[in-house]
Scaffold this motif. Structure first.
Motif, short mmCIF file in Angstrom:
data_model
loop_
_atom_site.label_atom_id
_atom_site.label_comp_id
_atom_site.label_asym_id
_atom_site.label_seq_id
_atom_site.Cartn_x
_atom_site.Cartn_y
_atom_site.Cartn_z
N HIS A 51 -14.57 -21.45 17.08
CA HIS A 51 -13.57 -21.18 16.03
C HIS A 51 -14.27 -21.66 14.47
O HIS A 51 -13.17 -21.48 13.41
CB HIS A 51 -12.07 -21.68 16.28
N TYR A 52 -15.00 -22.02 14.40
CA TYR A 52 -15.60 -22.56 12.91
C TYR A 52 -17.02 -22.42 12.94
O TYR A 52 -18.03 -22.32 13.99
CB TYR A 52 -15.29 -23.91 12.83
N ALA A 53 -17.51 -22.46 11.69
CA ALA A 53 -19.14 -22.49 11.14
C ALA A 53 -19.08 -23.88 10.16
O ALA A 53 -18.38 -23.70 9.36
CB ALA A 53 -19.58 -21.32 10.68
N VAL A 54 -20.17 -24.49 10.21
CA VAL A 54 -20.15 -25.42 9.02
C VAL A 54 -21.43 -25.13 8.57
O VAL A 54 -22.75 -24.71 9.07
CB VAL A 54 -20.56 -26.83 9.85
N ILE A 97 -17.69 -15.60 5.75
CA ILE A 97 -18.18 -16.74 6.33
C ILE A 97 -19.66 -16.31 6.73
O ILE A 97 -20.47 -17.19 6.12
CB ILE A 97 -17.47 -16.98 7.79
N LEU A 98 -20.11 -14.95 7.12
CA LEU A 98 -21.30 -14.59 7.28
C LEU A 98 -22.09 -14.82 5.87
O LEU A 98 -23.43 -15.17 5.75
CB LEU A 98 -21.47 -13.21 7.66
N ARG A 99 -21.38 -14.26 4.64
CA ARG A 99 -22.30 -14.51 3.46
C ARG A 99 -22.58 -15.92 3.06
O ARG A 99 -23.49 -16.27 2.54
CB ARG A 99 -21.25 -13.90 2.24
N LEU A 100 -21.73 -16.77 3.43
CA LEU A 100 -21.74 -18.21 3.02
C LEU A 100 -22.79 -18.93 4.10
O LEU A 100 -23.60 -19.66 3.68
CB LEU A 100 -20.34 -18.81 3.45
N VAL A 101 -22.86 -18.29 5.48
CA VAL A 101 -24.00 -18.51 6.27
C VAL A 101 -25.60 -18.44 5.51
O VAL A 101 -26.28 -18.89 5.58
CB VAL A 101 -23.84 -18.09 7.61
N GLU A 102 -25.35 -17.07 5.10
CA GLU A 102 -26.97 -16.40 4.25
C GLU A 102 -27.14 -17.48 3.19
O GLU A 102 -28.30 -17.72 2.92
CB GLU A 102 -26.67 -15.22 4.24
#
Length: 114
Positions: A51-54, A97-102
């Motif tokens: 439910h989250y990504a760090v 969120i995916l943009r922030l992961v990249e």
């Protein structure tokens, strides 16, 4: 998005590896999946409780996210200055969120590339 889609996204970046390194500290952490580039962490999530990504970012961007998004939390096990927890299903979109992961990947890769 499910854990497999998220995992495949993270692994699509050049030079990324994955591990579950925290189970040796406590069994409850054995489901934390960590993604690495150049041998350094850039993202983590929980396989069993997806439910989250760090992710890692600049202190300025983290402060901005805390001010603008209720679903962005301080990460209690990492430096709050450089790491932030992004909760899925809140007021931050999955695409953001995916943009922030990249972005996290790019920050770590730039710092540790030779």
């Amino acid at each position: 998005m499910d854990i497999e889609q998220f995992r495949n996204y993270c692994l699509s970046f050049e030079g990324v590896t994955e591990k579950t390194p925290f189970g040796k500290f406590a069994p409850r952490f054995s489901s934390v999946l960590v993604f690495y580039v150049c041998g350094h962490m850039f993202c983590m999530t929980d396989i069993d409780d997806f439910h989250y990504a760090v992710v890692k970012n600049t202190p300025e961007k983290i402060a901005e996210l805390h001010e603008s998004c209720r679903s962005c939390e301080r990460q209690r096990n990492m430096s709050a200055k450089y790491w932030i927890q992004l909760n899925f299903g809140g007021d931050i979109s999955a695409a953001e969120i995916l943009r922030l992961v990249e972005q996290s990947y790019q920050i770590v890769k730039a710092k540790y590339s030779k």
